[in-house]
Design a protein around this motif. Sequence first.
Motif, PDB file in Angstrom:
ATOM      1  N   THR A 245      21.853  35.498  40.067  1.00 13.75           N
ATOM      2  CA  THR A 245      23.181  35.869  40.548  1.00 13.75           C
ATOM      3  C   THR A 245      23.785  34.679  41.279  1.00 13.75           C
ATOM      4  O   THR A 245      23.200  34.169  42.244  1.00 13.75           O
ATOM      5  CB  THR A 245      23.120  37.077  41.493  1.00 13.75           C
ATOM      6  N   PHE A 246      24.933  34.231  40.812  1.00  9.51           N
ATOM      7  CA  PHE A 246      25.629  33.096  41.416  1.00  9.51           C
ATOM      8  C   PHE A 246      26.809  33.606  42.240  1.00  9.51           C
ATOM      9  O   PHE A 246      27.561  34.469  41.773  1.00  9.51           O
ATOM     10  CB  PHE A 246      26.136  32.133  40.342  1.00  9.51           C
ATOM     11  N   ARG A 247      26.980  33.075  43.426  1.00 11.61           N
ATOM     12  CA  ARG A 247      28.149  33.423  44.230  1.00 11.61           C
ATOM     13  C   ARG A 247      29.345  32.610  43.745  1.00 11.61           C
ATOM     14  O   ARG A 247      29.254  31.393  43.585  1.00 11.61           O
ATOM     15  CB  ARG A 247      27.906  33.149  45.708  1.00 11.61           C
ATOM     16  N   VAL A 248      30.437  33.310  43.535  1.00 10.19           N
ATOM     17  CA  VAL A 248      31.641  32.696  42.987  1.00 10.19           C
ATOM     18  C   VAL A 248      32.799  32.870  43.961  1.00 10.19           C
ATOM     19  O   VAL A 248      32.942  33.914  44.598  1.00 10.19           O
ATOM     20  CB  VAL A 248      31.995  33.328  41.617  1.00 10.19           C
ATOM     21  N   PHE A 249      33.625  31.846  44.060  1.00 12.27           N
ATOM     22  CA  PHE A 249      34.837  31.877  44.880  1.00 12.27           C
ATOM     23  C   PHE A 249      36.037  31.728  43.952  1.00 12.27           C
ATOM     24  O   PHE A 249      36.030  30.887  43.051  1.00 12.27           O
ATOM     25  CB  PHE A 249      34.817  30.745  45.909  1.00 12.27           C
ATOM     26  N   GLU A 250      37.089  32.529  44.185  1.00 17.29           N
ATOM     27  CA  GLU A 250      38.258  32.507  43.312  1.00 17.29           C
ATOM     28  C   GLU A 250      39.538  32.402  44.137  1.00 17.29           C
ATOM     29  O   GLU A 250      39.635  32.959  45.227  1.00 17.29           O
ATOM     30  CB  GLU A 250      38.343  33.776  42.467  1.00 17.29           C
ATOM     31  N   GLN A 251      40.527  31.711  43.561  1.00 19.35           N
ATOM     32  CA  GLN A 251      41.829  31.571  44.210  1.00 19.35           C
ATOM     33  C   GLN A 251      42.867  31.194  43.165  1.00 19.35           C
ATOM     34  O   GLN A 251      42.566  30.433  42.237  1.00 19.35           O
ATOM     35  CB  GLN A 251      41.785  30.498  45.304  1.00 19.35           C
ATOM     36  N   ASN A 252      44.063  31.734  43.307  1.00 19.16           N
ATOM     37  CA  ASN A 252      45.184  31.327  42.471  1.00 19.16           C
ATOM     38  C   ASN A 252      46.043  30.331  43.235  1.00 19.16           C
ATOM     39  O   ASN A 252      46.488  30.615  44.352  1.00 19.16           O
ATOM     40  CB  ASN A 252      46.035  32.535  42.064  1.00 19.16           C
ATOM     41  N   LEU A 253      46.243  29.159  42.634  1.00 22.74           N
ATOM     42  CA  LEU A 253      47.073  28.120  43.239  1.00 22.74           C
ATOM     43  C   LEU A 253      48.143  27.727  42.232  1.00 22.74           C
ATOM     44  O   LEU A 253      47.858  27.042  41.252  1.00 22.74           O
ATOM     45  CB  LEU A 253      46.232  26.900  43.631  1.00 22.74           C
ATOM     46  N   GLY A 254      49.350  28.194  42.460  1.00 14.28           N
ATOM     47  CA  GLY A 254      50.419  27.917  41.512  1.00 14.28           C
ATOM     48  C   GLY A 254      50.111  28.549  40.169  1.00 14.28           C
ATOM     49  O   GLY A 254      49.821  29.732  40.072  1.00 14.28           O
ATOM     50  N   ALA A 255      50.157  27.732  39.138  1.00 10.75           N
ATOM     51  CA  ALA A 255      49.895  28.230  37.786  1.00 10.75           C
ATOM     52  C   ALA A 255      48.428  28.108  37.406  1.00 10.75           C
ATOM     53  O   ALA A 255      48.074  28.284  36.243  1.00 10.75           O
ATOM     54  CB  ALA A 255      50.749  27.459  36.786  1.00 10.75           C
ATOM     55  N   LYS A 256      47.571  27.816  38.369  1.00 10.29           N
ATOM     56  CA  LYS A 256      46.159  27.614  38.085  1.00 10.29           C
ATOM     57  C   LYS A 256      45.301  28.679  38.761  1.00 10.29           C
ATOM     58  O   LYS A 256      45.540  29.032  39.920  1.00 10.29           O
ATOM     59  CB  LYS A 256      45.703  26.224  38.528  1.00 10.29           C
ATOM     60  N   HIS A 257      44.338  29.178  38.040  1.00  6.33           N
ATOM     61  CA  HIS A 257      43.305  30.059  38.580  1.00  6.33           C
ATOM     62  C   HIS A 257      42.069  29.201  38.809  1.00  6.33           C
ATOM     63  O   HIS A 257      41.480  28.691  37.856  1.00  6.33           O
ATOM     64  CB  HIS A 257      43.014  31.192  37.610  1.00  6.33           C
TER      65      HIS A 257
END
Length: 231
Positions: free
Chosen positions: A32-44
């Motif tokens: 199990t890998f910990r993942v971080f997510e964020q939307n910045l402008g037109a990029k995920h």
Amino acid sequence: MSTIAIVCAMERELQPFTKNWKRSGVEFQARTFRVFEQNLGAKHLVAVAGGIGIHAAQLAARAVLEKYRPEVLISAGFAGGLVRRLKVGCVITPNVIVDARSGNEYRCTPLEDFVAGGVLVSAGEIAGPESKQELVEKFHALAVDMEASAVAQVARDAGIGFFCVKAISDEFSVPMLPLNQFVNATGNFLTGKFIYWTMLRPWTWPRMIALGRNSNHAMRALCDWLKAHLP
């Protein structure tokens, strides 16, 4: 919205950059890998800490590739300098990655209008001064890490873009503590075991303090670069 996935070895390498991002987990091949997510402008943006070493980085890259289908994989994190002019906190963006074990070479995809240059070599263990000299003579590289070639291979096999950005955390001639013995089979650094080992060896304390200071400097430089260029 296009997706960019960043693969690093340890969470702390990207901590200031991913501090307020959404956290989740990705399961892949019994890990199990910990993942971080964020939307910045037109990029995920997606970031995953896979662990230290080529095998750990390869699994992490394949995990985020399977779930998020990114257009670009980025190998980001710390590296050791192989030339004397690269000081702690310098950020490099090589355009060629070499696997020290196989000799395979991987080309980086230009990140929009950003120009990259130089060679980074991925070794099988944490490099000290003697092994650094051998890598310089054999590959004429600027820096050494342990993960970039694995991420590059996953990107090439998937037919997607690849980019690499590394911050120097240890300089060419700086003596290293024997850190390889504290990296387990899954690429995790055994911090408690390392601290206990140093507690019994007071003569190592100045080098341990310097290691922490240099790592913090490299972390800030790397995250400042990512904040400035990825959005």
